[in-house]
Design a protein around this motif. Structure first.
Motif, PDB file in Angstrom:
ATOM      1  N   ALA A  29       0.834  -1.210   0.000  1.00 40.40           N
ATOM      2  CA  ALA A  29       0.000   0.000   0.000  1.00 40.40           C
ATOM      3  C   ALA A  29       0.866   1.257   0.000  1.00 40.40           C
ATOM      4  O   ALA A  29       0.600   2.209  -0.743  1.00 40.40           O
ATOM      5  CB  ALA A  29      -0.934  -0.008   1.215  1.00 40.40           C
ATOM      6  N   LEU A  30       1.914   1.271   0.804  1.00 47.62           N
ATOM      7  CA  LEU A  30       2.808   2.435   0.846  1.00 47.62           C
ATOM      8  C   LEU A  30       3.495   2.668  -0.499  1.00 47.62           C
ATOM      9  O   LEU A  30       3.632   3.811  -0.940  1.00 47.62           O
ATOM     10  CB  LEU A  30       3.848   2.259   1.950  1.00 47.62           C
ATOM     11  N   ALA A  31       3.918   1.586  -1.145  1.00 46.55           N
ATOM     12  CA  ALA A  31       4.573   1.720  -2.454  1.00 46.55           C
ATOM     13  C   ALA A  31       3.616   2.339  -3.464  1.00 46.55           C
ATOM     14  O   ALA A  31       3.991   3.242  -4.223  1.00 46.55           O
ATOM     15  CB  ALA A  31       5.061   0.361  -2.945  1.00 46.55           C
ATOM     16  N   ALA A  43      -0.125   8.080   8.587  1.00 50.21           N
ATOM     17  CA  ALA A  43      -1.250   7.232   8.984  1.00 50.21           C
ATOM     18  C   ALA A  43      -0.949   5.752   8.751  1.00 50.21           C
ATOM     19  O   ALA A  43      -1.579   4.900   9.375  1.00 50.21           O
ATOM     20  CB  ALA A  43      -2.508   7.631   8.222  1.00 50.21           C
ATOM     21  N   LEU A  44       0.011   5.440   7.887  1.00 53.68           N
ATOM     22  CA  LEU A  44       0.422   4.056   7.681  1.00 53.68           C
ATOM     23  C   LEU A  44       1.800   3.757   8.268  1.00 53.68           C
ATOM     24  O   LEU A  44       2.016   2.680   8.824  1.00 53.68           O
ATOM     25  CB  LEU A  44       0.430   3.712   6.188  1.00 53.68           C
ATOM     26  N   THR A  45       2.747   4.680   8.130  1.00 57.63           N
ATOM     27  CA  THR A  45       4.110   4.381   8.581  1.00 57.63           C
ATOM     28  C   THR A  45       4.213   4.288  10.102  1.00 57.63           C
ATOM     29  O   THR A  45       4.927   3.423  10.621  1.00 57.63           O
ATOM     30  CB  THR A  45       5.123   5.417   8.060  1.00 57.63           C
ATOM     31  N   PHE A 138      10.729   7.124  -3.492  1.00 56.05           N
ATOM     32  CA  PHE A 138      11.643   6.065  -3.080  1.00 56.05           C
ATOM     33  C   PHE A 138      10.920   4.920  -2.371  1.00 56.05           C
ATOM     34  O   PHE A 138      11.465   3.842  -2.202  1.00 56.05           O
ATOM     35  CB  PHE A 138      12.718   6.680  -2.177  1.00 56.05           C
ATOM     36  N   GLY A 139       9.676   5.149  -1.961  1.00 58.31           N
ATOM     37  CA  GLY A 139       8.904   4.124  -1.258  1.00 58.31           C
ATOM     38  C   GLY A 139       8.777   2.814  -2.018  1.00 58.31           C
ATOM     39  O   GLY A 139       8.925   1.738  -1.427  1.00 58.31           O
ATOM     40  N   PRO A 140       8.505   2.834  -3.344  1.00 58.82           N
ATOM     41  CA  PRO A 140       8.450   1.562  -4.072  1.00 58.82           C
ATOM     42  C   PRO A 140       9.775   0.802  -4.036  1.00 58.82           C
ATOM     43  O   PRO A 140       9.781  -0.437  -3.962  1.00 58.82           O
ATOM     44  CB  PRO A 140       8.091   1.979  -5.503  1.00 58.82           C
TER      45      PRO A 140
END
Length: 160
Positions: A29-31, A43-45, A138-140
């Motif tokens: 989801a973050l990617a 809210a996710l990290t 850079f998240g992906p």
């Protein structure tokens, strides 16, 4: 990216390491969010980090310490880069995501994941229109590197 990490979650569950499935799904989801918006939301990290402290491979005190060291080291490097170059070079969401990974998998794993994410991200950042100086999600790269680490940690560790 989401498909790859979803596959990784399935493989982790089938391989008996079902405790890492929530990590793989949130990383997917973050990617996806970072690729579309350029942001890794708190809210996710932040809940991911707290879950790593409770569900990760280390005892909670060691997990909190690993997260704190990862975040402090990355924040220090980001601060130094900003002082030298006069612009940001690393986002706060990336730092929190890597700190969460340190809580889940340990500090050594977070360093290895960062190294692999840089290797994976380099061709993409150089091949983009506008070159490597433009902001790059850079998240992906972090998510893909973390997925590789969770599925084959010994193979990834042999690369560095």
């Amino acid at each position: 990216m989401a498909l790859l990490l979803g596959l990784a979650a399935g493989l982790l569950a089938a391989g008996g390491d079902a405790g890492l499935v929530p990590l793989a799904l949130v990383l997917a989801a973050l990617a996806w969010i970072d690729a579309r918006s350029g942001l890794l939301p708190d809210a996710l990290t932040l809940p991911l980090m707290a879950a790593g402290w409770l569900l990760g491979a280390r005892d909670p005190a060691a997990a909190v310490g690993a997260s704190a060291l990862a975040w402090a080291g990355l924040a220090g490097m980001a601060w130094l880069y900003r002082r030298v170059r006069g612009r940001d070079g690393f986002g706060g969401g990336d730092m929190k995501c890597l700190a969460a990974l340190a809580g889940w998998l340990g500090l050594e794993a977070a360093v290895g994941i960062l190294w692999l994410a840089c290797v994976l991200g380099l061709p993409g950042s150089l091949g983009r229109r506008g070159g490597w100086r433009r902001p790059y999600p850079f998240g992906p790269c972090i998510a893909l590197a973390a997925g590789a680490w969770m599925l084959a940690p010994l193979a990834v560790q042999s690369w560095f």
